[in-house]
Design an enzyme around this catalytic site. Structure first.
Site, PDB file in Angstrom:
ATOM      1  N   LYS A  80       0.837  -1.195   0.000  1.00  0.00           N
ATOM      2  CA  LYS A  80       0.000   0.000   0.000  1.00  0.00           C
ATOM      3  C   LYS A  80       0.875   1.249   0.000  1.00  0.00           C
ATOM      4  O   LYS A  80       1.885   1.318   0.718  1.00  0.00           O
ATOM      5  CB  LYS A  80      -0.902  -0.027   1.238  1.00  0.00           C
ATOM      6  CG  LYS A  80      -1.910   1.118   1.333  1.00  0.00           C
ATOM      7  CD  LYS A  80      -2.785   0.916   2.562  1.00  0.00           C
ATOM      8  CE  LYS A  80      -3.827   2.019   2.703  1.00  0.00           C
ATOM      9  NZ  LYS A  80      -4.711   1.791   3.877  1.00  0.00           N
ATOM     10  N   SER A 149      -9.420   1.709   2.783  1.00  0.00           N
ATOM     11  CA  SER A 149      -8.515   2.518   1.995  1.00  0.00           C
ATOM     12  C   SER A 149      -7.439   1.696   1.293  1.00  0.00           C
ATOM     13  O   SER A 149      -6.737   2.205   0.424  1.00  0.00           O
ATOM     14  CB  SER A 149      -7.827   3.537   2.919  1.00  0.00           C
ATOM     15  OG  SER A 149      -7.061   2.878   3.931  1.00  0.00           O
ATOM     16  N   SER A 173     -10.296  -0.747   6.791  1.00  0.00           N
ATOM     17  CA  SER A 173      -9.586  -0.612   5.516  1.00  0.00           C
ATOM     18  C   SER A 173      -8.883  -1.862   5.023  1.00  0.00           C
ATOM     19  O   SER A 173      -8.298  -1.845   3.942  1.00  0.00           O
ATOM     20  CB  SER A 173      -8.573   0.530   5.619  1.00  0.00           C
ATOM     21  OG  SER A 173      -9.232   1.755   5.827  1.00  0.00           O
TER      22      SER A 173
END
Length: 446
Positions: A80, A149, A173
């Site tokens: 990420k 996210s 997330s």
């Protein structure tokens, strides 16, 4: 070579270690899949084919030399884009950090490299790991959100672009995008995996999580990432739990589940409530329903902690470019600035209180059973879906796993969420793997 992309990471690891599969060939297969699907999905914030292949070729040479192999030797991993990578852009999903290139690796990136993993690339995140979405689309239907996210990490694994990926969770997330994209997601116990070198939004809540095709694969990656870092006070100098061996072992007795209808149960899609209740019925005497008073306040408490700490952690970012922040991020930070000190300090007590309230439940079960998301991934790309069934477990710091065992009428995946006692990650993974296998054998899942 595209066939190898259908294999779980544990099997890929074994083939790579034996020499039956070369790391360079696996990376080429991943890159070919990315070239095919990335224009439609948009999972990657940064990727460099030559850099990925160079890592793979070095690892192939290392294996041929006969030297010891790391536990992730030759396995590509997506990170990420809030996780610092030395010499590789880490832009945190915000134009304020466009062009930012860290000088050091995050703690977990150094651990991945030492374990022989290949850093395939950086995956798309929402703006500053909050709610304003990035460009990623759901691999099962590009007109639907992949969640947030950690949207790029979940989508990349779901599309077969990479066998393993890392994300973070402050609300929902990891669990939510895993459910929306139809992969296994693990949010481990708070403090199991160090966060040094990762964008900090809320020190009390931020948790590193992982995505994979199977429970065992999640255990493999999480076990490598777990450890103690003195720079992260949430971690402790304890031996890393044997996540993979425990996850792959049969349970000593048939697991027992506690079916919990979380707050806002009535907001779930009828398909979700029906599927979870059907699963609870299918489990029969191995599942009992439980109600825990006081949970209805948890969402507001988690929000208070999150926004107050975000206002502090993102203060420097705001000073550099508030005008380039989304309205939803600015609104959260402004709300956080208005939180009174007494209310924030009182909110911090809730983790201990909620864990104590859950203890009688865990005395009777191996895992709590509840929805991973209100329903399948919503249509549209302007939002990332609702984390109403995830934030409670982030607040408590308990480990959670989502299994992609359901499918909605429109064909999109839906997940079940299993939650374990804080610190009992290995047992939770073993229970989750048992349930996944039990459902597959019975033909009940999907």
């Amino acid at each position: 070579m595209q066939a190898v992309l259908g294999l779980d990471a544990v099997e890929l690891r074994d083939r790579l270690a034996s020499g039956a599969l070369r790391a360079a060939d696996l990376v080429r297969a991943c890159l070919a899949r990315i070239a095919e699907l990335e224009p439609q999905i948009g999972a990657w914030a940064w990727i460099d084919n030559d850099h990925a292949l160079a890592q793979a070729e070095r690892l192939d040479q290392w294996r041929q030399s006969g030297r010891p192999l790391g536990p992730l030797h030759g396995l590509p991993v997506g990170l990420k884009d809030v996780i610092d990578t030395k010499g590789i852009p880490t832009e945190n999903g915000t134009p304020i950090d466009a062009g930012r290139v860290p000088a050091e690796d995050a703690w977990i990136v150094a651990r991945l490299r030492a374990a022989g993993a290949i850093i395939l690339g950086k995956t798309v995140t929402t703006e500053c790991a909050f709610l304003h979405p990035g460009r990623t689309r759901n691999p099962h239907n590009p007109d639907h959100t992949p969640g947030g996210s950690s949207q790029g990490s979940a989508a990349a694994v779901a599309a077969g672009m990479v066998p393993l990926a890392v994300g973070t969770q402050t609300g929902g997330s990891v669990i939510r995008p895993a459910a929306f994209c139809g992969v296994v997601g693990l949010k481990p116990s708070f403090g199991l995996i160090p966060r040094t070198g990762i964008l900090m939004q809320s020190p009390t809540l931020d948790t590193v999580g992982v995505f994979a095709r199977s429970v065992a694969d999640c255990a493999l990656l999480a076990q490598v990432l777990a450890g103690h870092d003195p720079a992260d006070q949430a971690t402790e100098p304890l031996p890393a739990p044997p996540l993979l061996d425990t996850a792959q072992a049969p349970p000593p007795v048939t697991p027992v589940f506690a079916f919990l209808k979380p707050p806002d149960w009535d907001q779930a899609d009828p398909q979700t409530t029906a599927a979870v209740q059907e699963l609870a019925t299918f489990l029969g005497d191995q599942c009992f329903e439980v109600a825990v008073p006081g949970l209805e306040d948890a969402a507001a408490i988690r929000r208070r902690i999150n926004f107050a700490e975000m206002a502090k952690c993102y203060h420097a970012l705001e000073r550099r470019g508030r005008d380039r922040m989304s309205d939803i991020l600015k609104g959260a930070m402004d709300e956080g600035k208005a939180v009174l000190a007494r209310d924030y300090i009182a909110a911090l007590d809730w983790r201990m209180l909620l864990n104590a309230a859950m203890e009688p439940v865990f005395a009777r079960c191996d895992a709590i059973l509840c929805p991973a998301a209100p329903g399948p991934a919503p249509a549209g790309l302007a939002g990332t879906g609702d984390a109403i069934f995830n934030g409670l477990w982030t607040l408590t710091g308990m480990p959670a796993v989502t299994l992609p065992v359901f499918r909605a009428e429109n064909g999109l995946p839906m997940g079940i969420q299993l939650v374990g006692r804080r610190g009992d990650d290995a047992r939770l993974l073993r229970t989750a793997r048992w349930l996944a296998a039990h459902l597959e054998t019975s033909g009940h899942g999907g």
